[in-house]
Design an enzyme around this catalytic site. Structure first.
Site, PDB file in Angstrom:
ATOM      1  CE  LYS A  36      -0.305  -0.209   5.045  1.00  0.00           C
ATOM      2  NZ  LYS A  36      -1.094  -0.710   6.180  1.00  0.00           N
ATOM      3  CE1 TYR A 264      10.249  32.311   5.122  1.00  0.00           C
ATOM      4  CE2 TYR A 264      10.883  30.057   4.638  1.00  0.00           C
ATOM      5  CZ  TYR A 264      10.347  31.272   4.237  1.00  0.00           C
ATOM      6  OH  TYR A 264       9.926  31.434   2.953  1.00  0.00           O
TER       7      TYR A 264
END
Ligand SMILES: *Cc1c(COP(=O)(O)O)cnc(C)c1O
Length: 372
Positions: A36, A264
């Site tokens: 998956k 940042y």
């Protein structure tokens, strides 16, 4: 190759990991690799081909689309669809010969209404409190026996806390599952298969939970989560190694004076003159933002701490220990350089997350290449 960031998936590691699971559980137990989420980002098609070539007859996916992709690529395996029992999925399920896992008794009637012969597996919620029916055995038996076309092939369950060897949740789940299976049997419901175990219950040898089939995902990619309890720890019986390494390139190398604010929010200030590397990958590539000012990469064979905020496309690292690296040189996020290595579990731990989430989070813009 000019990729800014890429993963290398080792075919031989996937094959060896599958073989290791197979060896451990023995010939009587079917191994159904879980592919998956694009095989935890290792590539569902490639991984399926490898394990099928080594004898895998079952694959597990999450939804119908993942199953269809495997069929269209030519997979001849049985494909168990573990988390997609919406009615709209039943038609394609039949058309592409996928095997649904049902979670609610009403779904049995809906599947049966297709009017086609189709095998399904029924999931029992044995105490995880997620997918699976919690109906009493008598109601399950009635719903199973009412169906004219849909045939119950397997009963399954899934463990919530398989790595916890102090609490009793896993033993309780086993007992509850066995009890339901026995009750169903006495009511005439005897499907040929039972399956409960994913990687942890395989690796730590919970043999009473193996039955006809096991569903390993993580182990196929080279990982076994550590047992969560210190002290009395069973050891992993599985000899597997990570199949994926993740690299990126230095985009810019920059010498800053002392007192420079980096990135940042100015989350890091250089305490002294410092050589800093800007990596050409950020959280949009799957580097967790939580690694801001935490964790490290491997640059020039040495660990190099991540400094300041991880931004969308760029991550800054301390190049003090790798002064010779230049723009364009590769740096390792997951993998090995010389004596330095870190795997997805190490990086995930630094980010306060789990290796599963880190692997699945490596984004589509990170190129994938296969190596032997
Ligand atoms: C994802 C999943 C697995 C595989 O789990 P791993 O820990 O990766 O081995 C097995 N069974 C079910 C139902 C799953 O959802």
């Amino acid at each position: 190759m000019r990729a800014r960031s890429w993963i290398e998936v080792s075919r031989s590691a996937i094959a060896a990991n599958y073989d290791a699971v197979k060896r451990l559980v023995g010939p009587a137990v079917e191994v159904a690799p879980v592919v998956k989420a694009d095989a935890y980002r290792h590539g569902a098609l490639a991984v399926s081909r490898i394990v099928e070539s080594r004898g895998a007859r079952w694959l597990c996916v999450s939804n119908v689309d993942e199953g269809i992709a495997l069929r269209e690529a030519g997979s001849g395996a049985r494909i168990l669809v573990m988390a997609d029992s919406l009615e709209a999925s039943f038609c394609p399920m039949f058309e592409y010969r996928l095997t649904p896992v049902l979670h609610d008794l009403g779904e049995i009637a809906a599947l049966d209404a297709l009017g086609e012969p189709v095998d399904y597996h029924l999931k029992i919620d044995s105490g995880m409190g997620r997918l699976g029916t919690i109906a009493p055995a008598a109601e399950i038996a009635a719903a199973v026996q009412r169906a004219r076309h849909a045939r119950l092939e397997g009963l399954m369950t899934h463990f919530a806390s398989a790595a916890d060897y102090v609490g009793s949740q896993t033993a309780d789940q086993c007992a509850r599952f066995d009890w339901i299976c026995a009750a169903l049997e006495s009511l005439g419901v005897r499907p040929p298969m039972r399956h409960l175990s994913s990687t942890i219950a395989v690796a730590y040898g919970r043999r009473e939970a193996w039955h006809a089939m096991v569903r390993p995902g993580h182990a196929i990619y080279g990982y076994v989560s550590p047992v969560r309890t210190k002290g009395m720890s069973p050891v992993s019986l599985l000899d597997v190694r990570p199949a994926l390494s993740w690299k990126t390139r230095l985009l810019v190398v920059k010498d800053f004076p002392a007192g420079a604010r980096i990135g940042y929010g100015a989350q890091f200030t250089t305490p002294a003159p410092m050589r800093i590397g800007l990596l050409a990958a950020g959280y949009a590539d799957g580097i967790p933002h939580r690694l801001s000012n935490r964790g490290r990469v491997i640059a020039g064979g040495q660990f190099a701490p991540i400094l300041g905020a991880v931004s969308m496309d760029v991550t800054t690292i301390d190049l003090t220990n790798a002064p010779l690296l230049r723009p364009g040189d590769p740096v390792t996020l997951v993998g090995r350089e010389d004596a330095a290595s870190q795997d997805a579990q190490d990086l995930a731990r630094a980010a306060g997350t789990i290796s599963y989430s880190l692997l699945c989070g490596i984004s589509a813009r990170v190129e994938r290449v296969y190596v032997d």
